[in-house]
Design an enzyme around this catalytic site. Structure first.
Site, PDB file in Angstrom:
ATOM      1  N   ARG A  51      31.944   1.244 -21.250  1.00  0.00           N
ATOM      2  CA  ARG A  51      32.645   0.038 -20.815  1.00  0.00           C
ATOM      3  C   ARG A  51      32.715  -1.044 -21.883  1.00  0.00           C
ATOM      4  NH1 ARG A  51      30.885   2.681 -16.878  1.00  0.00           N
ATOM      5  NH2 ARG A  51      29.169   2.962 -18.298  1.00  0.00           N
ATOM      6  N   THR A  52      31.585  -1.353 -22.492  1.00  0.00           N
ATOM      7  CA  THR A  52      31.549  -2.510 -23.394  1.00  0.00           C
ATOM      8  C   THR A  52      32.482  -2.275 -24.579  1.00  0.00           C
ATOM      9  OG1 THR A  52      29.253  -2.793 -22.729  1.00  0.00           O
ATOM     10  CG2 THR A  52      29.999  -4.060 -24.631  1.00  0.00           C
ATOM     11  N   ARG A 101      26.633  -3.472 -31.024  1.00  0.00           N
ATOM     12  CA  ARG A 101      25.529  -3.050 -30.145  1.00  0.00           C
ATOM     13  C   ARG A 101      24.501  -2.351 -31.018  1.00  0.00           C
ATOM     14  NH1 ARG A 101      26.115   0.025 -24.472  1.00  0.00           N
ATOM     15  NH2 ARG A 101      26.585  -2.138 -23.936  1.00  0.00           N
TER      16      ARG A 101
END
Ligand code: CP
Length: 308
Positions: A51-52, A101
């Site tokens: 998702r991110t 991330r």
């Protein structure tokens, strides 16, 4: 030059949060705004994501930006020993903003201190996930009509779950009442309980997850047990299926209750919940697109006035 990075949600004032939510509302109505023509957004994912990464990349594409990046650090020169510093300095040569991330807590902070371009923290270890928090707040606002004075149950892995750490900090502006539902092994860390005390946030800890505990809540925020953060996999096996939300548990809950989950789900929400109108986790993930459009614009210095 002002550092416009988004590293921790704790750095955002109430006014700034509400401003970004207003921007997200605008992007939900008008998602295709080519205001980043000629810009490049880099997405550096040292840990897995669906998702991110995809919502950041969709956000950038819908804003007219180009996107570069990687999803597997093994396919980059970090596998040859290149340091995070050098990777960040190199990518800063190519991109106007870096979405990163990383498995290490503090990696985004470090990157923001050395990079000449803004860094957006897309999750650093068990620490922070501020863009997830912005979409969580947007989802809460859309479903409850307010962020103020809500009762919120955080369920599952509150030890390693970075989404709940960020959400707790952001909600300090809005007088929440929290219920932390965890097994002993996955309790909310002391530093966040201390944070609640410092900010006069009310919380109660529970180990039982049943109909009675959730009867009077506005939001149930389910979380996955974070297998990748355990050093002892036997411990993970003991707790992985400890709480499962089933449709039958929702019969006597409030009409306004909505069930959130940052996803991915493993076993913690039974599939029979998906058709319940109180289930909101798939819409929540869609809201990530609008929240992340707002974040990208903001770190690049583009204002609400510019986009209206
Ligand atoms: N919620 C979230 O961070 O999902 P991903 O790990 O798929 O990006």
């Amino acid at each position: 030059m002002e550092n416009r990075s988004l590293v921790s949600i704790a750095e955002l004032s109430k006014e700034k949060i509400l401003y970004l939510l207003e921007m997200a509302t605008h992007f939900e109505k008008h998602p295709n705004r080519k205001i980043l023509d000629g810009k490049v957004v880099a997405t550096l994912f040292f840990e897995p994501s669906t998702r991110t990464r995809l919502s950041f990349e969709t956000a950038a594409n819908r804003l007219g930006s180009n996107v570069i990046g990687f999803t597997d650090p093994k396919a980059t020169s970090s596998s040859k020993g290149e340091t995070l510093k050098d990777t960040i300095m190199m990518v800063s040569n190519y991109a106007d903003v870096i979405v990163m991330r990383h498995y290490l807590e503090g990696a985004a902070r470090y990157a923001s201190e050395i990079a000449p371009v803004p860094i957006i923290n897309a999750g650093d270890g068990a620490n922070q996930h501020p863009s997830q928090t912005m979409l969580d707040l947007y989802s809460i606002l859309k479903t409850q009509g307010t962020l103020e004075n809500l009762t919120i149950h955080l369920v599952g892995d509150l030890k390693y779950g970075r989404t709940v750490h960020s959400l707790l900090m952001a909600l300090r502006h809005f007088n929440p009442t929290f219920h932390f539902i965890t097994p002993d092994e996955l309790k909310m860390p002391e530093e966040y309980k201390m944070y609640c005390k410092q900010h006069n946030i009310s919380y109660t800890e529970h180990s039982e997850f049943n109909e009675e505990v959730i009867a009077d809540t506005d939001i149930i925020y389910m979380t996955r047990v974070q297998r990748e953060r355990f050093t002892d996999l036997m411990e993970y096996e003991r707790v992985k299926n400890i709480y499962i939300l089933k449709n039958s548990m929702l019969e006597n809950t409030r009409d306004n209750l909505r069930i959130l989950h940052p996803l991915p789900r493993v076993n913690e929400i039974a599939y029979d919940v998906d058709d319940n109108p109180k289930a909101y986790y798939f819409e929540q993930a869609r809201n990530g697109l609008y929240a992340r459009q707002a974040i990208i614009c903001d770190v690049l210095g583009i204002t609400l006035e510019d986009i209206i």
